[in-house]
Design an enzyme around this catalytic site. Structure first.
Site, PDB file in Angstrom:
ATOM      1  CG  HIS A 103       3.880  -2.608   6.767  1.00  0.00           C
ATOM      2  ND1 HIS A 103       5.125  -3.088   7.100  1.00  0.00           N
ATOM      3  CD2 HIS A 103       3.003  -3.523   7.233  1.00  0.00           C
ATOM      4  CE1 HIS A 103       4.992  -4.232   7.743  1.00  0.00           C
ATOM      5  NE2 HIS A 103       3.706  -4.533   7.829  1.00  0.00           N
ATOM      6  CG  HIS A 124       2.436  -7.997   7.765  1.00  0.00           C
ATOM      7  ND1 HIS A 124       2.510  -6.913   8.587  1.00  0.00           N
ATOM      8  CD2 HIS A 124       1.321  -8.664   8.147  1.00  0.00           C
ATOM      9  CE1 HIS A 124       1.498  -6.921   9.437  1.00  0.00           C
ATOM     10  NE2 HIS A 124       0.758  -7.979   9.197  1.00  0.00           N
ATOM     11  CB  CYS A 132       7.795  -4.911   5.528  1.00  0.00           C
ATOM     12  SG  CYS A 132       7.875  -3.174   5.005  1.00  0.00           S
TER      13      CYS A 132
END
Ligand SMILES: [Zn+2]
Length: 200
Positions: A45, A57, A168
């Protein structure tokens, strides 16, 4: 020739040191592209550190209840919003600003944070895992990166989340370079092509 080889070796070693380095949060600087592993490093991530312990994010743009149209959905207890950053995993969607703990927490565990490396030498890519580095060079100053992340947060202008085309990693690389890039997806695409060639 020996000088070139030695230069390549030094560059590759430098990249690998950065790739494997776990970050001390005190060392982070605004504008850093960071990532945290999920599911034993199967994927990662990504986000942009923006200072004071916060990360911007990009997460799902559908609520968990919509994504998990399963009877099992009930088993995910609704946790209260984070006391540090007020992030509410059941309410906040799209581009979010959270504390570092919320950024690297997955399935009740805190995972280590690492630097995503720009301008990695090609030889370093042979040894890399996907989602950790690119040969692309980051073209923006740290301030510009942070401003882009805040602008996308304010406008919620990064569109719908899509695992393959808008995720992401695309978000973080876009803040850094103005280009959407996902080394994780290209890695799995290359792997799929390789397997297809083997079995055909
Ligand atoms: Zn938080």
């Amino acid at each position: 020739m020996a000088a070139i080889l030695s230069k390549i070796k030094t560059e590759a070693e430098g990249t690998l040191r950065l790739l494997w380095k776990k970050i001390d949060p005190n060392d982070l600087k605004p504008g850093d592209h960071i990532y945290s592993h999920r599911r034993y490093g199967l994927y990662s991530h990504h986000g942009i550190y923006v200072g004071d312990g916060f990360v911007i994010h990009f997460i799902q743009t559908e609520t968990k209840n919509n994504v998990l149209r399963l009877p099992k959905a009930e088993k995910f207890a609704h946790r209260p919003p984070c006391p540090k950053c007020l992030y509410d995993e059941y309410k906040d969607l799209g581009v979010v600003r959270t504390c570092l703990d919320c950024f690297c927490c997955h399935e009740e565990k805190l995972h280590s944070i690492r630097y995503f490396v720009y301008g990695a030498p090609r030889v370093g890519l042979l040894l890399k895992k996907s989602g950790t580095c690119t040969t692309l060079v980051s073209s923006r100053t740290a301030n510009e990166v942070v401003e882009e992340a805040y602008e996308l947060l304010r406008s919620q202008g990064f569109g719908e989340y899509n695992l393959c085309q808008n995720n992401c990693e695309h978000f973080a690389t876009f803040c850094q370079t103005g280009k959407k890039l996902c080394t994780q997806m290209s890695f799995y695409h290359d792997l799929e092509e390789w397997v297809k060639r083997r079995i055909s």
